[in-house]
Design an enzyme around this catalytic site. Sequence first.
Site, mmCIF file in Angstrom:
data_model
loop_
_atom_site.group_PDB
_atom_site.id
_atom_site.type_symbol
_atom_site.label_atom_id
_atom_site.label_comp_id
_atom_site.label_asym_id
_atom_site.label_seq_id
_atom_site.Cartn_x
_atom_site.Cartn_y
_atom_site.Cartn_z
ATOM 1 N N PHE A 54 0.834 -1.198 0.000
ATOM 2 C CA PHE A 54 0.000 0.000 0.000
ATOM 3 C C PHE A 54 0.870 1.250 0.000
ATOM 4 O O PHE A 54 1.774 1.403 0.817
ATOM 5 C CB PHE A 54 -0.902 0.021 1.239
ATOM 6 C CG PHE A 54 -1.785 1.230 1.331
ATOM 7 C CD1 PHE A 54 -2.856 1.398 0.463
ATOM 8 C CD2 PHE A 54 -1.561 2.208 2.295
ATOM 9 C CE1 PHE A 54 -3.687 2.511 0.548
ATOM 10 C CE2 PHE A 54 -2.382 3.321 2.398
ATOM 11 C CZ PHE A 54 -3.450 3.472 1.517
ATOM 12 N N TYR A 87 0.881 5.511 0.118
ATOM 13 C CA TYR A 87 0.105 6.683 0.511
ATOM 14 C C TYR A 87 0.906 7.970 0.331
ATOM 15 O O TYR A 87 0.438 9.051 0.664
ATOM 16 C CB TYR A 87 -0.353 6.553 1.968
ATOM 17 C CG TYR A 87 0.797 6.379 2.940
ATOM 18 C CD1 TYR A 87 1.423 7.478 3.517
ATOM 19 C CD2 TYR A 87 1.274 5.113 3.252
ATOM 20 C CE1 TYR A 87 2.485 7.326 4.395
ATOM 21 C CE2 TYR A 87 2.334 4.946 4.132
ATOM 22 C CZ TYR A 87 2.938 6.054 4.693
ATOM 23 O OH TYR A 87 4.000 5.897 5.553
ATOM 24 N N GLY A 88 2.142 7.849 -0.188
ATOM 25 C CA GLY A 88 2.997 9.003 -0.449
ATOM 26 C C GLY A 88 3.445 8.974 -1.894
ATOM 27 O O GLY A 88 2.620 8.882 -2.812
ATOM 28 N N SER A 89 4.747 9.008 -2.115
ATOM 29 C CA SER A 89 5.263 9.031 -3.483
ATOM 30 C C SER A 89 4.998 7.736 -4.241
ATOM 31 O O SER A 89 5.001 7.726 -5.477
ATOM 32 C CB SER A 89 6.769 9.323 -3.479
ATOM 33 O OG SER A 89 7.476 8.334 -2.748
ATOM 34 N N GLU A 130 12.535 2.742 1.249
ATOM 35 C CA GLU A 130 11.707 3.189 2.358
ATOM 36 C C GLU A 130 12.390 3.013 3.723
ATOM 37 O O GLU A 130 12.285 3.897 4.581
ATOM 38 C CB GLU A 130 10.372 2.424 2.351
ATOM 39 C CG GLU A 130 9.589 2.549 1.058
ATOM 40 C CD GLU A 130 9.132 3.968 0.786
ATOM 41 O OE1 GLU A 130 8.907 4.712 1.757
ATOM 42 O OE2 GLU A 130 9.004 4.339 -0.392
#
Length: 245
Positions: free
Chosen positions: A14, A16-18, A90
């Site tokens: 999942f 939710y940013g880049s 990440e």
Amino acid sequence: MEVRNNNENSLWVFGYGSLCWHPGFKYKKSAVGHIKGFIRRFWQGNTTHRGTIEKPGRVATLVEEKEGVVYGRAFQVQDSTALPYLENRECTLGGYMTTIATFYSREGNRNFPVIVYIATNKNEHWLGDAPLQNIAKQIFECSGPNGHNVEYLLRLAEFMHRYLPEAHDEHLFTLEILVRSKIKEMNICLNTLMGDRNFNIDIEDTDVKDDDNDLVTNNAIGNLRKNSFQFTLQVPDKTMRCLKM
């Protein structure tokens, strides 16, 4: 509508940013939707992608909140190279850790487990809460090897406007308004900050088709985001100057 689980023996991540607009790895397909129990906050510092050691940028992380909902994009991993790539991007470089959450598709007909990358206050890059004006100023002033911090914020906001116009994220969209206001105030060329580049977003499972793009954009602008999505378009071209920041 009855919700059915995804019975495929597959792995999903999942974003939710880049990751929403620049996953950087091969995937079989993707879908838009949400996870529950979190809220998105620009509380994580970044010195490797959108900032430097001297001037850390700010990027998104998730903070636990019982009634929270975070909209984003889930990816079905295609091969064994994706997770090592994400581990480096990440975790090693970004300071994030992994957890598992349940993803709910936008159409409401599927839910399945996803890997989620989250930064907590236990990592060295953590910046934490701050007044939104201060966060916006930091985003406006910072850039790193992967581009300007403004690009990170605005591409994420525009992804939400385009593909998830029903999403409500006061934190994200307030920062968008503040940063766009700063860009207008300083007469800075938006292309300079955005890197003047395109990213191919191929979402198979979304119900947003090309013919619906204008409708979706218009709905997004009217949905709590007036003077936000097309804020800089109101500035006459002849008054804008491109600066290297």
